[in-house]
Scaffold this motif. Structure first.
Motif, PDB file in Angstrom:
ATOM      1  N   UNK A 171       0.834  -1.207   0.000  1.00  0.00           N
ATOM      2  CA  UNK A 171       0.000   0.000   0.000  1.00  0.00           C
ATOM      3  C   UNK A 171       0.867   1.254   0.000  1.00  0.00           C
ATOM      4  N   UNK A 172       1.924   1.258   0.785  1.00  0.00           N
ATOM      5  CA  UNK A 172       2.806   2.419   0.857  1.00  0.00           C
ATOM      6  C   UNK A 172       3.485   2.683  -0.485  1.00  0.00           C
ATOM      7  N   UNK A 173       4.026   1.648  -1.094  1.00  0.00           N
ATOM      8  CA  UNK A 173       4.721   1.829  -2.358  1.00  0.00           C
ATOM      9  C   UNK A 173       3.762   2.187  -3.491  1.00  0.00           C
ATOM     10  N   UNK A 174       2.527   1.725  -3.408  1.00  0.00           N
ATOM     11  CA  UNK A 174       1.543   2.041  -4.439  1.00  0.00           C
ATOM     12  C   UNK A 174       1.290   3.544  -4.499  1.00  0.00           C
ATOM     13  N   UNK A 175       1.338   4.207  -3.389  1.00  0.00           N
ATOM     14  CA  UNK A 175       1.106   5.656  -3.355  1.00  0.00           C
ATOM     15  C   UNK A 175       2.202   6.424  -4.102  1.00  0.00           C
ATOM     16  N   UNK A 176       3.342   5.757  -4.329  1.00  0.00           N
ATOM     17  CA  UNK A 176       4.454   6.427  -5.008  1.00  0.00           C
ATOM     18  C   UNK A 176       4.376   6.292  -6.533  1.00  0.00           C
ATOM     19  N   UNK A 177       3.362   5.598  -7.024  1.00  0.00           N
ATOM     20  CA  UNK A 177       3.136   5.390  -8.468  1.00  0.00           C
ATOM     21  C   UNK A 177       4.412   5.021  -9.222  1.00  0.00           C
ATOM     22  N   UNK A 178       5.015   3.884  -8.887  1.00  0.00           N
ATOM     23  CA  UNK A 178       6.245   3.479  -9.582  1.00  0.00           C
ATOM     24  C   UNK A 178       5.977   3.072 -11.026  1.00  0.00           C
ATOM     25  N   UNK A 179       6.967   3.290 -11.896  1.00  0.00           N
ATOM     26  CA  UNK A 179       6.845   2.842 -13.275  1.00  0.00           C
ATOM     27  C   UNK A 179       7.158   1.342 -13.339  1.00  0.00           C
ATOM     28  N   UNK A 180       7.097   0.764 -14.554  1.00  0.00           N
ATOM     29  CA  UNK A 180       7.243  -0.690 -14.694  1.00  0.00           C
ATOM     30  C   UNK A 180       8.592  -1.187 -14.181  1.00  0.00           C
ATOM     31  N   UNK A 181       9.678  -0.448 -14.502  1.00  0.00           N
ATOM     32  CA  UNK A 181      11.000  -0.873 -14.059  1.00  0.00           C
ATOM     33  C   UNK A 181      11.104  -0.834 -12.540  1.00  0.00           C
ATOM     34  N   UNK A 182      10.547   0.204 -11.941  1.00  0.00           N
ATOM     35  CA  UNK A 182      10.598   0.309 -10.478  1.00  0.00           C
ATOM     36  C   UNK A 182       9.693  -0.744  -9.834  1.00  0.00           C
TER      37      UNK A 182
END
Length: 204
Positions: A171-182
């Motif tokens: 949930x925490x990382x989802x808020x950072x909207x990572x791209x495909x590589x990340x």
């Protein structure tokens, strides 16, 4: 069958005109709900953005609430399916085990990122969002217990705490909207963290 909302859905030549219009309305409704919230979104906003009339909207949805509920349900079902499919068979070992966990985590991250509007509605805005996360945690915990019984993980660890921890990280990382590589890098990090922890490895 779980319906998706890819950005090109309304242009998919395999769909009928009515199916394309319906998907377009769902795409636009998701964007409006995500930006304005349910209470401040009007059907007139949706149809104006979609370039159709209100009677066209009512051909496919009984109300604004019906469209919203369909979007939330669609999002929830995709996550439930991903967690169900992520349960590990009991014969995995070593690198294969890590690869399968990484694949499951990566799939969850991808679902949460492939349609940010849908994620914002279903994971954060909707009244049912917390209940959905609680349900997903329970599903993950059930997976972990089955995997512990199969001998993949230490039985002394709390399956519920593992599931809560995993959901919190995702949930925490989802808020950072990572791209495909990340997303791939995050899936590897989360897998390594869950499997190996932070303790420095001892030499042979």
């Amino acid at each position: 069958m779980v319906t998706a909302l890819p950005s090109s859905a309304s242009q998919d030549a395999r769909l009928t005109k009515g199916e394309r219009t319906r998907l377009q309305l769902l795409e636009v409704a998701a964007a409006e709900f995500a930006e304005r919230g349910f209470q401040h979104t009007r059907i007139s906003d949706i149809v104006a953005r979609a370039g159709v009339t209100q009677p066209v909207f009512y051909q496919y949805f009984a109300s604004k609430q019906a469209a919203y509920d369909e979007l939330v349900g669609m999002f929830a079902q995709r996550l439930r399916l991903a967690i169900t499919q992520a349960r590990l068979p009991g014969d995995l070992k070593g690198a294969e085990l890590a690869a399968r966990i990484r694949q499951g985590v990566g799939r969850l991250l991808a679902i949460l990122q492939e349609d940010p509007n849908l994620t914002r509605i279903g994971f954060y805005q909707a009244d049912e969002a917390q209940a959905l996360k609680d349900e997903l945690v329970a599903m993950i915990a059930d997976n972990v217990r089955a995997e512990q019984q199969a001998g993949l993980f230490r039985p002394a660890l709390s399956a519920d705490w593992i599931a809560e921890s995993l959901m919190g990280i995702i949930e925490r990382f989802t808020r950072q909207t990572p791209d495909a590589a990340r997303q791939q890098a995050l899936a590897e990090f989360i897998t390594d963290l869950m499997l190996d922890g932070m303790r420095k490895r001892q030499g042979p």
